[in-house]
Design a protein around this motif. Sequence first.
Motif, PDB file in Angstrom:
ATOM      1  N   THR A 178       1.658   4.517   0.087  1.00  0.00           N
ATOM      2  CA  THR A 178       1.995   5.583   0.647  1.00  0.00           C
ATOM      3  C   THR A 178       2.807   5.651   1.778  1.00  0.00           C
ATOM      4  O   THR A 178       3.608   6.288   2.190  1.00  0.00           O
ATOM      5  N   GLU A 199       6.386   4.549   1.199  1.00  0.00           N
ATOM      6  CA  GLU A 199       6.912   5.425   0.662  1.00  0.00           C
ATOM      7  C   GLU A 199       7.482   6.435   1.628  1.00  0.00           C
ATOM      8  O   GLU A 199       8.413   6.835   1.908  1.00  0.00           O
ATOM      9  N   GLY A 258       0.917  14.569   0.626  1.00  0.00           N
ATOM     10  CA  GLY A 258       1.769  14.777  -0.549  1.00  0.00           C
ATOM     11  C   GLY A 258       2.331  13.406  -1.043  1.00  0.00           C
ATOM     12  O   GLY A 258       2.326  13.460  -2.248  1.00  0.00           O
ATOM     13  N   ILE A 259       2.817  12.725  -0.121  1.00  0.00           N
ATOM     14  CA  ILE A 259       3.120  11.327  -0.700  1.00  0.00           C
ATOM     15  C   ILE A 259       2.030  10.449  -1.542  1.00  0.00           C
ATOM     16  O   ILE A 259       2.133   9.945  -2.455  1.00  0.00           O
ATOM     17  N   THR A 286      -0.431  12.060  -2.790  1.00  0.00           N
ATOM     18  CA  THR A 286      -0.804  12.523  -3.904  1.00  0.00           C
ATOM     19  C   THR A 286      -0.041  12.021  -5.188  1.00  0.00           C
ATOM     20  O   THR A 286      -0.198  11.896  -6.390  1.00  0.00           O
ATOM     21  N   ASN A 287       1.180  11.704  -5.060  1.00  0.00           N
ATOM     22  CA  ASN A 287       2.293  11.202  -5.777  1.00  0.00           C
ATOM     23  C   ASN A 287       2.086  10.152  -5.992  1.00  0.00           C
ATOM     24  O   ASN A 287       2.330   9.505  -6.971  1.00  0.00           O
ATOM     25  N   ARG A 331      -0.626   9.933  -8.388  1.00  0.00           N
ATOM     26  CA  ARG A 331      -0.306  10.255  -9.990  1.00  0.00           C
ATOM     27  C   ARG A 331       0.655   9.092 -10.623  1.00  0.00           C
ATOM     28  O   ARG A 331       0.053   8.771 -11.964  1.00  0.00           O
ATOM     29  N   ASN A 332       1.318   8.428  -9.943  1.00  0.00           N
ATOM     30  CA  ASN A 332       1.859   7.281 -10.589  1.00  0.00           C
ATOM     31  C   ASN A 332       0.824   6.198 -10.899  1.00  0.00           C
ATOM     32  O   ASN A 332       1.013   5.471 -12.013  1.00  0.00           O
ATOM     33  N   GLU A 384      -6.216  18.031  -7.894  1.00  0.00           N
ATOM     34  CA  GLU A 384      -5.412  17.627  -6.818  1.00  0.00           C
ATOM     35  C   GLU A 384      -5.739  18.675  -5.521  1.00  0.00           C
ATOM     36  O   GLU A 384      -5.760  18.087  -4.451  1.00  0.00           O
TER      37      GLU A 384
END
Length: 212
Positions: free
Chosen positions: A49, A52, A73-74, A76-77, A80-81, A135
């Motif tokens: 995180t 990124e 937000g980062i 969460t992405n 997801r990955n 989420e």
Amino acid sequence: MELSQRARLRAGDQGALGEVFDAHAQAVYAYALRTLADWAAAEDVVSLTFLEAWRLRAKLHEGDDDLRPWVFGIATNVLRNTARAARRHRAAMARLAEREAVPDFADELVSRIDDGAQLAAARRALPALRRSEREVFRLCVWVGLDYASAAEALGVPVGTVRSRLSRARARLRALAENELHEPAKCREPAPATGQVRGGGFEAARSLQEETR
């Protein structure tokens, strides 16, 4: 005039990244741990995180110094990955001719962390929700973001966050009730692994060294 933390981070100030890490790393770790029920994986999510965040710093838009929505937000992405990678790994393992069954202690782990049968039942029921509902639930209920901050983190309207959270709570309540009313299963206590909760933060913090 002294630059804001947001402006300093956009300008590539490593000290600003360290401040953001100190302010939010523990909350990101808790968010990832509750999502993944795996201490080591949660520590990896913290590292990824903030790596990124450093990579995307130039895209940080103007605003106040509350960077929590952007950070989550980062995160969460990244989650997801992580979930996609885990699905690919499971599919690859399923294609092997011979594979060893590995016991899943995720439910036991979450039960110990949250220390409550109802929360453990909700954690087991959570995968039954849509990803968008999961989420929103995690960000608003676990992390404690308000509707506006969660909307900013996910890039959706505030009304969407409200409706998704309402659906998620209703479905989780029903699913958790079903879990609690099923006959209890006897479980052996999980063996001690010697792993220290949150012990990987020193490794996560090394990302600050990587940016120098």
